[in-house]
Design an enzyme around this catalytic site. Structure first.
Site, mmCIF file in Angstrom:
data_model
loop_
_atom_site.group_PDB
_atom_site.id
_atom_site.type_symbol
_atom_site.label_atom_id
_atom_site.label_comp_id
_atom_site.label_asym_id
_atom_site.label_seq_id
_atom_site.Cartn_x
_atom_site.Cartn_y
_atom_site.Cartn_z
ATOM 1 N N SER A 170 0.521 -1.414 -0.083
ATOM 2 C CA SER A 170 0.195 -0.188 0.249
ATOM 3 C C SER A 170 0.515 1.295 0.155
ATOM 4 C CB SER A 170 -1.083 -0.541 1.437
ATOM 5 O OG SER A 170 -1.397 1.544 1.264
ATOM 6 N N HIS A 182 -1.405 -1.280 -3.583
ATOM 7 C CA HIS A 182 -2.663 -1.270 -3.371
ATOM 8 C C HIS A 182 -2.778 0.260 -3.210
ATOM 9 C CE1 HIS A 182 -6.116 -2.419 -0.596
ATOM 10 N NE2 HIS A 182 -5.591 -1.254 -0.148
ATOM 11 N N ASP A 231 -5.088 3.712 -1.197
ATOM 12 C CA ASP A 231 -6.133 4.254 -0.904
ATOM 13 C C ASP A 231 -6.619 5.354 -0.662
ATOM 14 O OD1 ASP A 231 -6.345 1.561 1.087
ATOM 15 O OD2 ASP A 231 -4.354 1.971 1.292
ATOM 16 N N MET A 273 -8.870 8.387 0.360
ATOM 17 C CA MET A 273 -10.059 8.159 1.488
ATOM 18 C C MET A 273 -10.319 9.224 1.457
ATOM 19 S SD MET A 273 -7.456 6.483 4.745
ATOM 20 C CE MET A 273 -6.606 5.208 4.824
ATOM 21 N N HIS A 328 -8.335 0.736 -3.401
ATOM 22 C CA HIS A 328 -9.406 0.767 -2.427
ATOM 23 C C HIS A 328 -9.820 1.762 -2.394
ATOM 24 C CE1 HIS A 328 -10.311 -0.262 2.193
ATOM 25 N NE2 HIS A 328 -10.694 0.109 1.126
ATOM 26 N N MET A 352 -12.008 4.423 -0.222
ATOM 27 C CA MET A 352 -13.048 4.579 1.069
ATOM 28 C C MET A 352 -13.245 5.919 0.874
ATOM 29 S SD MET A 352 -9.228 2.765 3.481
ATOM 30 C CE MET A 352 -8.379 2.723 2.101
ATOM 31 N N MET A 374 -10.986 -6.277 6.018
ATOM 32 C CA MET A 374 -10.969 -5.018 6.501
ATOM 33 C C MET A 374 -9.710 -5.970 8.547
ATOM 34 S SD MET A 374 -9.648 -2.294 4.562
ATOM 35 C CE MET A 374 -8.962 -1.868 6.296
ATOM 36 N N ASP A 434 -5.745 -6.857 4.296
ATOM 37 C CA ASP A 434 -6.053 -5.428 4.187
ATOM 38 C C ASP A 434 -6.015 -4.935 6.148
ATOM 39 O OD1 ASP A 434 -4.905 -2.775 4.080
ATOM 40 O OD2 ASP A 434 -6.546 -2.632 2.815
#
Ligand code: DX5
Ligand code: ZN
Length: 221
Positions: free
Chosen positions: A7, A32, A34, A36, A65, A67, A136, A174
């Site tokens: 990540s 990966h 992330d 957010m 991913h 979020m 998660m 993850d």
């Protein structure tokens, strides 16, 4: 094949180009990313322009991913920014089945993620529509948190459901993955492990990726 997806949340954002090049040179399988939004999770990471910059350098599939709230509004934008696998959360998608189909229609692999407090069983009726289930193993929002041990039970239950339904989605885990739990996670049935701080805070990220990948090979050659 058992895979490692480092990540970039724990990368050095001032040297993102260098860190993505390092991942290109490493034995990792995916990268990966992330995303957010400060609403679905209590943190803001980076968005579409940064993803595009990563994509311009990356030579491995981008495992994105999300979020964020209302991911349905951004599916094609993430595809255009370079996402290969796009994962949305179960918890904030009222029309989950539609969003997953939208992701596939846009030509990406579709993933669904569940928080530590969400049982795997709620996914039963979308499993035929996904390429990936992301479990998660920390509460989403931050890197460097402690791995939640109940994750092993969830992997085992999901493997059983997958076998019964003859589905073929991958199981990704993850959060809090490190050299101490990597073997046990693959043994339990995880197919893809995300590792952020374990990789980027290691003295040699390249060596750590090699180590995690060797663990994967040891379990499932
Ligand atoms: C957390 C993110 C994770 C995070 C993992 O919300 O989804 O991908 O980067 O970081 P580590 O491996 O440090 O727990
Ligand atoms: Zn993640």
């Amino acid at each position: 094949m058992s895979m490692i997806s480092p990540s970039v949340l724990s990368a050095d954002f001032g040297n993102l180009n260098r860190d993505v090049q390092m991942l290109n040179d490493s034995e990792c399988d995916w990268i990966h990313c992330d995303i957010m939004d400060g609403s679905f999770v209590p943190n803001i990471s980076f968005g579409i322009p940064v993803l595009r910059a990563i994509s311009a350098v990356a030579k491995k599939p981008l495992d994105v991913h999300l979020m964020i709230d209302r991911p349905d509004q951004y599916i094609s934008k993430f595809r255009d920014a370079g996402a290969d696998i796009l994962t949305v959360h179960y918890e904030n998608n009222l029309h989950l089945h539609r969003v997953l189909n939208q992701i596939k229609t846009e030509g990406m692999q579709a993933g669904v993620a569940i928080n530590p407090g969400t049982p795997v069983e709620v996914l039963t009726d979308v499993l035929h529509a996904v390429d990936l289930v992301l479990i998660m193993s920390v509460n989403p929002g931050f890197g460097g948190q402690k791995f939640i041990e109940n994750t092993y039970n969830k992997i085992l239950r999901l493997v059983e459901i997958r076998n019964q339904a003859y589905n073929s989605f991958r199981i990704e885990v993850d959060g809090g993955v490190n050299s101490a739990n990597v073997c046990k996670l693959f043994e339990a049935g995880a197919d893809v492990l995300v590792a952020g701080s374990a990789v980027f805070k290691a003295p040699s990220p390249l060596e750590m990726i090699k180590h995690l990948k060797n663990a994967a090979r040891g379990v499932f050659p």
